[in-house]
Structures are given as structure tokens and as C-alpha cells.
Design an enzyme around this catalytic site. Structure first.
Site, short mmCIF file in Angstrom:
data_model
loop_
_atom_site.label_atom_id
_atom_site.label_comp_id
_atom_site.label_asym_id
_atom_site.label_seq_id
_atom_site.Cartn_x
_atom_site.Cartn_y
_atom_site.Cartn_z
CE LYS A 57 -3.78 -2.46 2.24
NZ LYS A 57 -4.46 -2.82 3.49
CD GLN A 101 -3.43 -4.37 6.61
OE1 GLN A 101 -3.29 -3.43 5.84
NE2 GLN A 101 -4.09 -5.47 6.28
CG ASP A 124 -9.89 -0.10 5.03
OD1 ASP A 124 -9.53 -0.40 3.88
OD2 ASP A 124 -9.25 -0.42 6.04
#
Length: 303
Positions: A57, A101, A124
Site C-alpha cells: 500500500k 490494517q 476503507d
């Protein structure tokens, strides 16, 4: 959709490259207005897979010109300390996106942490405000994997209006938001899951099948009507012929005999997830700077 003589392989790597190029162009435009999109990535613990995901990422962010800020915390970090970090990132106007995460260590309440993120920075798309907005058809930050799946479908099929889509799986991360996005794209949508009756028969009616259930090779040719377009979200590691390999939720070789187009595993949906994380970071920056005059990027095909 009519059956093709030979199925089209939907190349997620190539599609992700196009999306990242779009993001990089718009990042340059934003920087011209004095706005530098930035993504904060929080990793708690030393999980090897999570470390790989975070590294990828960060690399994609750098390629797009997005500034990345890594926060690596020990596995025994207290939940209160993690929440304090999120509050500080929420208050930091130079940070536009926040990604924690997953999975988190067992002693940390995942839901509490995700709900602590400012919805405008929730790249997200998991905050309840964004989930609710998506169900209402509003332009909000949307979970990256289903957003990437929709782009693959639009690139492959064009206008999805009137198509019958069957989504296999009802997870909060993929199944439910995928159904909402397909409804927004004017599909007729059926969601099936482990408690559904006549799973196979329902799937046979579909123009579009999105498999996101986490069961290796569940869907074979007998589940598909000729000419169906198949998006395989599954990533399952199995042992076969004495070696480990990745397979999807779809029996790829079998499905090739029926599908008009299909995503491979790997190389299909996976690359699009990170590409749409970058697109969400850009969208978050727009949301936080509405006076920029630039249009909010959407998950829909710009073509």
C-alpha cells in the site's frame, strides 16, 4: 449477454494500472492547488501478511504521489493508545486518509477502532456512516474491493443497467457493499449465502456472478448460465499435487466452459483493491477540501 466463443480473461493488473494512472494525474492537479493528499497507515503487531499488505500500500501511494505516513505499533499496544493515535490523526488536517490494517490483536475491539476514524478519512469505507450512505446511494467512501469489482464489471460490460447479478456471500467487507454498488448501477441483485436454498439454481439465472464466500472452487460450470460474467473475489491457499497454490471461490478451468468473461486468481480482483484504496484517499482529500472546485471522484467508470 451472449456467450462468447472463447472467454475473456479480465486482467485486474492492467485495470489497476489504469486506475493508478488516473489517481496520479488527479493528485498532480490537487497539488497544483496546494493540497497534498496524505494517507496514514497504522499497523499493530508483526503479522507477516499484514506487513506485506502495508508495504504494498505504501509503495502504490508513493507511485501515485500520495504522501504516506506509517505508524507501526507493538502487538501489546493498549486499545486506549491506539484510539488516542486515531484521534490525533483525525485532528491533523494534513492527513486525508486513515487506514488501520486488519486483523488487530485479540485484546483490541476492532469495531470500536474502526468507528473512531473520521468518516471523511475512512478510506476503507467501514465506518457505519459510510456504510449507511452507500445503502442510500450517496457518494461516500466505499470499501475498496467491491469498488474495484464494479470497475472491472463496467470496463468489461459497459452499462450494467438491467443485468441480473448474483452475489455469493454477505460479508460486511465485500458481499453487502457489492450488492449496494450493483443496485446503484441499476442491476437486479440477488444475494445468496450459506443459508440460502437452491444456491446453484439461483446462480444459474445470473448475467453477473460475484463470488466472495471464501470456499475454494465452490462455483463450477454447473452454477453458471452460458455467457455469464464472473468476478472471483476468493483467495484461498490449498495444497495440491504436493505444493501450495492460490485458488479462487470459482473452479476456474470448469467455469471457462460457460463464462463469457472471468477474473483469474491471482491477478484479477486483488490488484484493484489497493488501486481503489488510492482512489479513496484522493476522494477523501476532495471531501475535506470542497472549496478546491474539483469534482469528487466516484467508483463509476470515467469512460
Amino acid at each position: 449477454m451472449s456467450a462468447a466463443l472463447s472467454p475473456t480473461l479480465i486482467d485486474g493488473k492492467a485495470a489497476a494500472t489504469r486506475v493508478l494512472a488516473e489517481v496520479a494525474k488527479e493528485v498532480r492537479e490537487m497539488k497544483g492547488l496546494g493540497i497534498a493528499p496524505a494517507l496514514a497507515v497504522v499497523l499493530v503487531g508483526q503479522d507477516p501478511a499484514s506487513q506485506v499488505y502495508v508495504r504494498n500500500k505504501v509503495l502504490r501511494a508513493e507511485e501515485c504521489g500520495i504522501r504516506s505516513l506509517e505508524h507501526k505499533l507493538p502487538a501489546d499496544t493498549a486499545e486506549a493508545d491506539l484510539l488516542d493515535l486515531i484521534r490525533n490523526l483525525n485532528a491533523n488536517a494534513s492527513v486525508h486518509g486513515i487506514l488501520v490494517q486488519l486483523p488487530l490483536p485479540a485484546h483490541i475491539d476492532e469495531t470500536r477502532v474502526l468507528q473512531a476514524i473520521d468518516p471523511l478519512k475512512d478510506v476503507d469505507g467501514f465506518h457505519a456512516e459510510n456504510v449507511g450512505g452507500l445503502s442510500q446511494g450517496r457518494e461516500v467512501l466505499t470499501p475498496c474491493t467491491p469498488a474495484g469489482c464494479l470497475r472491472l464489471l463496467q470496463d468489461t460490460c459497459g452499462d450494467l443497467t438491467g443485468q441480473h447479478a448474483v452475489v455469493i456471500g454477505r460479508s460486511n467487507i465485500v458481499g453487502k457493499p457489492m450488492a449496494a454498488l450493483l443496485l446503484k448501477a441499476h442491476c437486479s441483485v440477488t444475494v445468496v449465502h450459506s443459508r440460502s436454498a437452491n444456491l446453484r439454481e439461483l446462480c444459474r439465472q445470473a448475467d453477473i456472478v460475484v463470488a466472495a464466500v471464501g470456499r475454494p472452487r465452490l462455483v463450477d460450470a454447473d452454477w453458471l448460465k452460458p455467457g455469464a460474467v464472473v468476478i472471483d473475489v476468493g483467495i484461498n491457499r490449498i495444497e495440491e499435487d504436493g505444493r501450495s497454490k492460490l485458488v479462487g471461490d470459482v473452479d476456474f478451468d470448469s467455469a471457462l466452459t460457460r463464462a463469457a468473461a472471468i477474473t483469474p486468481v491471482p491477478g484479477g480482483v486483488g490488484p484493484m483493491t489497493i488501486a481503489y484504496l488510492m482512489k479513496n484517499t484522493l476522494a477523501a482529500a476532495y471531501l475535506q477540501h470542497p472549496a478546491s472546485g474539483l469534482p469528487l471522484p466516484t467508483v463509476e467508470n470515467p469512460a
